[in-house]
Write a protein that holds these residues in place. Structure first.
Motif: not given
Length: 350
Positions: A153-162, A253-268
């Motif tokens: 299924p479509f997940s918010t963690s998927h890339n949606v650049d197309h 805010p999620n200041p503790g998240l890794s600098s290399e965030i791979t899930d586009p649905s979340i953020s610092k």
């Protein structure tokens, strides 16, 4: 809370306004009442919430005859001056932006409308939220952002650049714009990817409405992709419940998240994106069979190829919605279609 809902002459906006008013919130509704589809249906939705269309004047707030805590204003999102004035006067706590130029196929022939309403208009909403300390902005995105993705299924963690339509591109742009304002100005924002919403008072350009109308009038229905489409049809009451859960839980805010965030649905930043769908894709032909049963009419079918901008299938992964907000849409297509058909026959006296 005092909540601004944009798009309250619209399908989801009307239902959401009623639900929030019934639980005691103060609501200001906004809509441009454009002519993308039948204006009379939009005006009747306003009447349903106690707004008399005869008293509407552009830029002037109008009190509801049914709900003491409801006011409506006719205003375009592109009218930045008018929007900022409204925010200054009303002092909103939260904002739900549902107003947009909708429709995938319409975007093929009227691209300017999508830039004006969905890009310029959304920027104006963001600016108004920035300058008036809004505690949470929830906004309508769309399952169309998944574009040519084939992983289900479509997940918010998927890339949606197309994206495969300008409508989808405008919704993806909204998510990027919202993230920027969450990052720069600390505005909590949540994007809501709706999956094929249907139900009473629905839009006339959607399949259920078009099919029901044609079948009652003994006309053939247009079945694209030869009926092989799969859609995650989601009943409007389920959408509204999901929106309310989101409104009540602004992201932090999620200041503790890794600098290399791979899930586009979340953020610092205080930013989040959710799917709101039924997680039960239905084949278009099965959807038509359910309409036939509800109407007691067999459809005449014109089998056609897939249209440009359409995608073959949609399927929502709602795991984050379930885990974080404790909610999973579950209304069956059979029940939802029957509710729509009953409304349609009553409304149009068919």
């Amino acid at each position: 809370m005092k909540i601004l809902i944009t798009g309250t002459a619209g399908f989801i906006g009307m239902h959401l306004a009623q639900r929030l008013l019934e639980r005691g919130d103060e609501v200001v509704g906004l809509d441009s009442i454009n002519d993308y589809y039948d204006v009379n249906l939009k005006l009747d939705r306003l009447r349903k919430t106690g707004i008399n269309p005869e008293n509407i004047a552009y830029g002037q707030t109008l009190r509801s005859d049914l709900y003491p805590k409801y006011h409506f204003v006719k205003l375009k999102l592109e009218d930045k001056e008018g929007l900022l004035k409204l925010f200054e006067e009303e002092k909103f706590d939260k904002v739900v932006n549902l107003a947009a130029q909708a429709g995938v196929r319409y975007s093929l022939t009227n691209p300017d409308a999508y830039i004006e309403a969905n890009i310029v208009g959304f920027l104006n909403i963001l600016e108004a939220c920035r300058h008036h300390q809004i505690k949470h902005l929830a906004y309508a995105s769309s399952s169309s952002v998944y574009g040519s993705n084939t992983e289900m299924p479509f997940s918010t963690s998927h890339n949606v650049d197309h994206p495969v339509s300008l409508y989808a591109a405008s919704k993806k742009s909204n998510e990027l714009m919202a993230h920027t304002y969450s990052h720069l100005f600390g505005i909590p924002t949540t994007g809501l990817r709706f999956f094929t919403v249907y139900g009473p008072w629905g839009r006339p350009d959607m399949a259920l409405f078009l099919f029901t109308k044609a079948m009652i009038e003994n006309k053939p229905i247009q079945v694209f992709n030869y009926g092989e489409m799969m859609r995650d049809f989601t009943y409007v009451d389920d959408i509204v419940e999901g929106v309310i859960r989101v409104i009540d839980h602004p992201p932090v805010p999620n200041p503790g998240l890794s600098s290399e965030i791979t899930d586009p649905s979340i953020s610092k930043a205080p930013y989040k994106v959710y799917n709101i769908g039924n997680s039960s894709p239905v084949k278009l032909m099965d959807f038509i069979v359910a309409i036939e049963k509800a109407l007691g009419i067999e459809a005449k079918k014109d089998m056609l190829p897939i249209q440009p901008g359409d995608v073959p299938a949609t399927y929502a992964d709602t795991t984050p919605l379930e885990k974080e907000l404790g909610y999973k849409p579950d209304t069956s297509v059979e029940h939802g279609i029957q509710q729509f058909v009953d409304w349609y026959r009553h409304y149009y006296n068919k």
